[in-house]
Design a protein around this motif. Structure first.
Motif, PDB file in Angstrom:
ATOM      1  N   VAL A   1       0.824  -1.232   0.147  1.00  0.00           N
ATOM      2  CA  VAL A   1      -0.072  -0.089  -0.085  1.00  0.00           C
ATOM      3  C   VAL A   1       1.011   1.368  -0.073  1.00  0.00           C
ATOM      4  CG1 VAL A   1      -1.720   1.376   1.339  1.00  0.00           C
ATOM      5  CG2 VAL A   1      -2.016  -1.275   0.929  1.00  0.00           C
TER       6      VAL A   1
ATOM      7  N   PHE B   1       1.353   4.325  -2.854  1.00  0.00           N
ATOM      8  CA  PHE B   1       1.015   5.659  -2.617  1.00  0.00           C
ATOM      9  C   PHE B   1       2.478   6.189  -3.058  1.00  0.00           C
ATOM     10  CE2 PHE B   1       2.003   9.622   0.078  1.00  0.00           C
ATOM     11  CZ  PHE B   1       0.731   9.973  -0.086  1.00  0.00           C
TER      12      PHE B   1
ATOM     13  N   ALA C   1      -3.097   9.059  -2.783  1.00  0.00           N
ATOM     14  CA  ALA C   1      -4.182   8.276  -1.645  1.00  0.00           C
ATOM     15  C   ALA C   1      -5.033   7.380  -2.370  1.00  0.00           C
ATOM     16  CB  ALA C   1      -4.825   9.411  -0.937  1.00  0.00           C
ATOM     17  N   ALA C   2      -5.628   7.856  -3.414  1.00  0.00           N
ATOM     18  CA  ALA C   2      -6.613   7.133  -4.284  1.00  0.00           C
ATOM     19  C   ALA C   2      -6.024   5.728  -4.693  1.00  0.00           C
ATOM     20  CB  ALA C   2      -7.248   7.860  -5.427  1.00  0.00           C
TER      21      ALA C   2
ATOM     22  N   ALA D   1      -3.376   4.223  -3.185  1.00  0.00           N
ATOM     23  CA  ALA D   1      -3.127   3.434  -2.158  1.00  0.00           C
ATOM     24  C   ALA D   1      -4.361   2.689  -1.632  1.00  0.00           C
ATOM     25  CB  ALA D   1      -2.502   4.278  -0.870  1.00  0.00           C
ATOM     26  N   VAL D   2      -5.493   3.381  -1.452  1.00  0.00           N
ATOM     27  CA  VAL D   2      -7.077   3.027  -1.185  1.00  0.00           C
ATOM     28  C   VAL D   2      -7.212   1.790  -2.054  1.00  0.00           C
ATOM     29  CG1 VAL D   2      -9.421   3.396  -1.006  1.00  0.00           C
ATOM     30  CG2 VAL D   2      -7.683   4.934   0.065  1.00  0.00           C
ATOM     31  N   ALA D   3      -6.846   2.126  -3.355  1.00  0.00           N
ATOM     32  CA  ALA D   3      -7.353   1.058  -4.495  1.00  0.00           C
ATOM     33  C   ALA D   3      -6.808  -0.338  -4.106  1.00  0.00           C
ATOM     34  CB  ALA D   3      -7.104   1.335  -5.768  1.00  0.00           C
TER      35      ALA D   3
ATOM     36  N   ALA E   1      -5.365  -1.312  -1.111  1.00  0.00           N
ATOM     37  CA  ALA E   1      -5.733  -1.513   0.109  1.00  0.00           C
ATOM     38  C   ALA E   1      -7.380  -2.501  -0.218  1.00  0.00           C
ATOM     39  CB  ALA E   1      -6.080  -0.652   1.205  1.00  0.00           C
ATOM     40  N   VAL E   2      -7.864  -1.874  -0.692  1.00  0.00           N
ATOM     41  CA  VAL E   2      -9.434  -2.713  -1.137  1.00  0.00           C
ATOM     42  C   VAL E   2      -8.981  -3.756  -1.785  1.00  0.00           C
ATOM     43  CG1 VAL E   2     -11.584  -2.496  -2.311  1.00  0.00           C
ATOM     44  CG2 VAL E   2     -10.636  -0.491  -0.879  1.00  0.00           C
TER      45      VAL E   2
ATOM     46  N   THR F   1      -7.900  -6.622   0.413  1.00  0.00           N
ATOM     47  CA  THR F   1      -8.758  -7.179   1.157  1.00  0.00           C
ATOM     48  C   THR F   1      -9.763  -8.141   0.433  1.00  0.00           C
ATOM     49  OG1 THR F   1     -10.586  -5.448   1.044  1.00  0.00           O
ATOM     50  CG2 THR F   1      -8.822  -5.104   2.763  1.00  0.00           C
TER      51      THR F   1
END
Length: 135
Positions: free
Chosen positions: A29, A33, A104-105, A107-109, A111-112, A115
């Motif tokens: 992640v 970023f 940030a977008a 990194a969030v993608a 991370a999702v 999961t």
């Protein structure tokens, strides 16, 4: 009607991190970023910024504000949410804010996506998911 067999959770389930085992995910992640931290190369961003600035004053555009050849034609701006968010990032921190928002977008993608890989979501052994049948 007979119940389906349940799949027991195992300790080697990649979706369940043990203490100290999450560092590869955190590094991935973080890498996503950092890879997003480069200067803007898309010059279309200025159009989006200006539209994000005008939407609060003029409302959502129903015609293309920047076209003189088709100014009377109906048009739907599907990027209005992105444009508002982009304008807020610009107002908060300038070009650096846009780069950080992009990073940030990303990194969030990631991370999702991480999961989504859980052994308990999709069984690998078809025998363990079959219904008990009494043939």
């Amino acid at each position: 009607m007979q119940a389906a067999e349940t799949i027991p959770a195992t300790t080697d389930d990649p979706g369940r991190g043990r203490r100290g085992d999450d560092w590869p995910r955190v590094l991935l992640v973080g890498l996503a970023f950092l890879l997003g931290c480069f200067p803007m190369a898309d010059y279309d961003v200025w159009w989006h910024l200006k539209t994000g600035e005008l939407i609060p004053r003029l409302g959502l555009p129903t015609t293309d504000w920047y076209s003189y050849t088709s100014a009377a034609n109906a048009w739907i701006d599907v990027h209005w949410g992105f444009q508002l968010l982009l304008e807020r990032a610009w107002r908060f921190a300038g070009a650096s804010g846009i780069v950080l928002l992009k990073s940030a977008a990303a990194a969030v993608a990631v991370a999702v996506a991480l999961t989504a890989y859980r052994r308990s979501w999709a069984p690998t052994d078809r025998k363990s998911t079959r219904l008990n049948s009494s043939h």
